[in-house]
Design an enzyme around this catalytic site. Sequence first.
Site, PDB file in Angstrom:
ATOM      1  N   SER A   1      24.295  90.288  58.444  1.00 29.32           N
ATOM      2  CA  SER A   1      25.479  89.715  57.807  1.00 29.32           C
ATOM      3  C   SER A   1      25.434  89.981  56.309  1.00 29.32           C
ATOM      4  O   SER A   1      24.369  90.240  55.743  1.00 29.32           O
ATOM      5  CB  SER A   1      25.534  88.201  58.042  1.00 29.32           C
ATOM      6  OG  SER A   1      24.539  87.533  57.277  1.00 29.32           O
ATOM      7  N   ASP A   2      26.578  89.920  55.686  1.00 23.48           N
ATOM      8  CA  ASP A   2      26.609  89.841  54.229  1.00 23.48           C
ATOM      9  C   ASP A   2      26.129  88.432  53.885  1.00 23.48           C
ATOM     10  O   ASP A   2      26.107  87.542  54.736  1.00 23.48           O
ATOM     11  CB  ASP A   2      28.027  90.112  53.711  1.00 23.48           C
ATOM     12  CG  ASP A   2      28.038  90.677  52.305  1.00 23.48           C
ATOM     13  OD1 ASP A   2      27.059  90.451  51.547  1.00 23.48           O
ATOM     14  OD2 ASP A   2      29.012  91.345  51.940  1.00 23.48           O
ATOM     15  N   TRP A   3      25.738  88.190  52.654  1.00 24.62           N
ATOM     16  CA  TRP A   3      25.212  86.895  52.255  1.00 24.62           C
ATOM     17  C   TRP A   3      26.310  85.836  52.378  1.00 24.62           C
ATOM     18  O   TRP A   3      27.368  85.957  51.762  1.00 24.62           O
ATOM     19  CB  TRP A   3      24.658  86.959  50.832  1.00 24.62           C
ATOM     20  CG  TRP A   3      23.272  87.506  50.781  1.00 24.62           C
ATOM     21  CD1 TRP A   3      22.141  86.794  50.504  1.00 24.62           C
ATOM     22  CD2 TRP A   3      22.838  88.846  51.035  1.00 24.62           C
ATOM     23  NE1 TRP A   3      21.035  87.617  50.578  1.00 24.62           N
ATOM     24  CE2 TRP A   3      21.442  88.889  50.898  1.00 24.62           C
ATOM     25  CE3 TRP A   3      23.495  90.032  51.382  1.00 24.62           C
ATOM     26  CZ2 TRP A   3      20.684  90.025  51.076  1.00 24.62           C
ATOM     27  CZ3 TRP A   3      22.748  91.180  51.566  1.00 24.62           C
ATOM     28  CH2 TRP A   3      21.368  91.161  51.408  1.00 24.62           C
ATOM     29  N   GLY A   4      26.064  84.836  53.208  1.00 24.89           N
ATOM     30  CA  GLY A   4      27.035  83.755  53.384  1.00 24.89           C
ATOM     31  C   GLY A   4      28.208  84.105  54.282  1.00 24.89           C
ATOM     32  O   GLY A   4      29.206  83.388  54.297  1.00 24.89           O
ATOM     33  N   ALA A   5      28.105  85.153  55.062  1.00 26.63           N
ATOM     34  CA  ALA A   5      29.251  85.600  55.866  1.00 26.63           C
ATOM     35  C   ALA A   5      29.240  85.075  57.293  1.00 26.63           C
ATOM     36  O   ALA A   5      30.100  85.439  58.079  1.00 26.63           O
ATOM     37  CB  ALA A   5      29.300  87.126  55.885  1.00 26.63           C
TER      38      ALA A   5
END
Length: 150
Positions: free
Chosen positions: A129-133
């Site tokens: 995932s992207d950070w916080g996604a």
Amino acid sequence: NVQLGPGMCVARVPHNGRNFEYLSGEDPFLGYKLVPRAIKGIQDQGVIANAKHYVNNNQETDRTTVSENVDERTQFEFYYPPFRGAVEAGVGSVMCSYNKIRETWSCENPETLQRDLKDRMGFKGWVMSDWGATHSTSINAGLDQEMPSD
């Protein structure tokens, strides 16, 4: 070692602040042809390339809330070719994006991650995932590695 790139999104919104980092420009076929060379150049150095941002991540405005409602034909003909080129080149990892796709978060979307990327395109690496996604447990949807949020 992982390089968070190359970026491959097709430039659909001209004032997207991240268009400069995307290899495809406005042409999915150009992306399909350029991406494998970038992947090979990165991975020949013993570094795993990370193809990003999968998929339909075309704008920075509202990128964490927008739902990109794209039909399957448009996905395969316009948005997937650069990523297909990466898969064919043996890319080690793919990063899913913040946006929703047909009202389902990109990093939790079994249609785009499991069915299209892994099953249809044959991607053998891992999806991060992207950070916080991420917004829930997403392992069953095709996500392999969840990056932390803030």
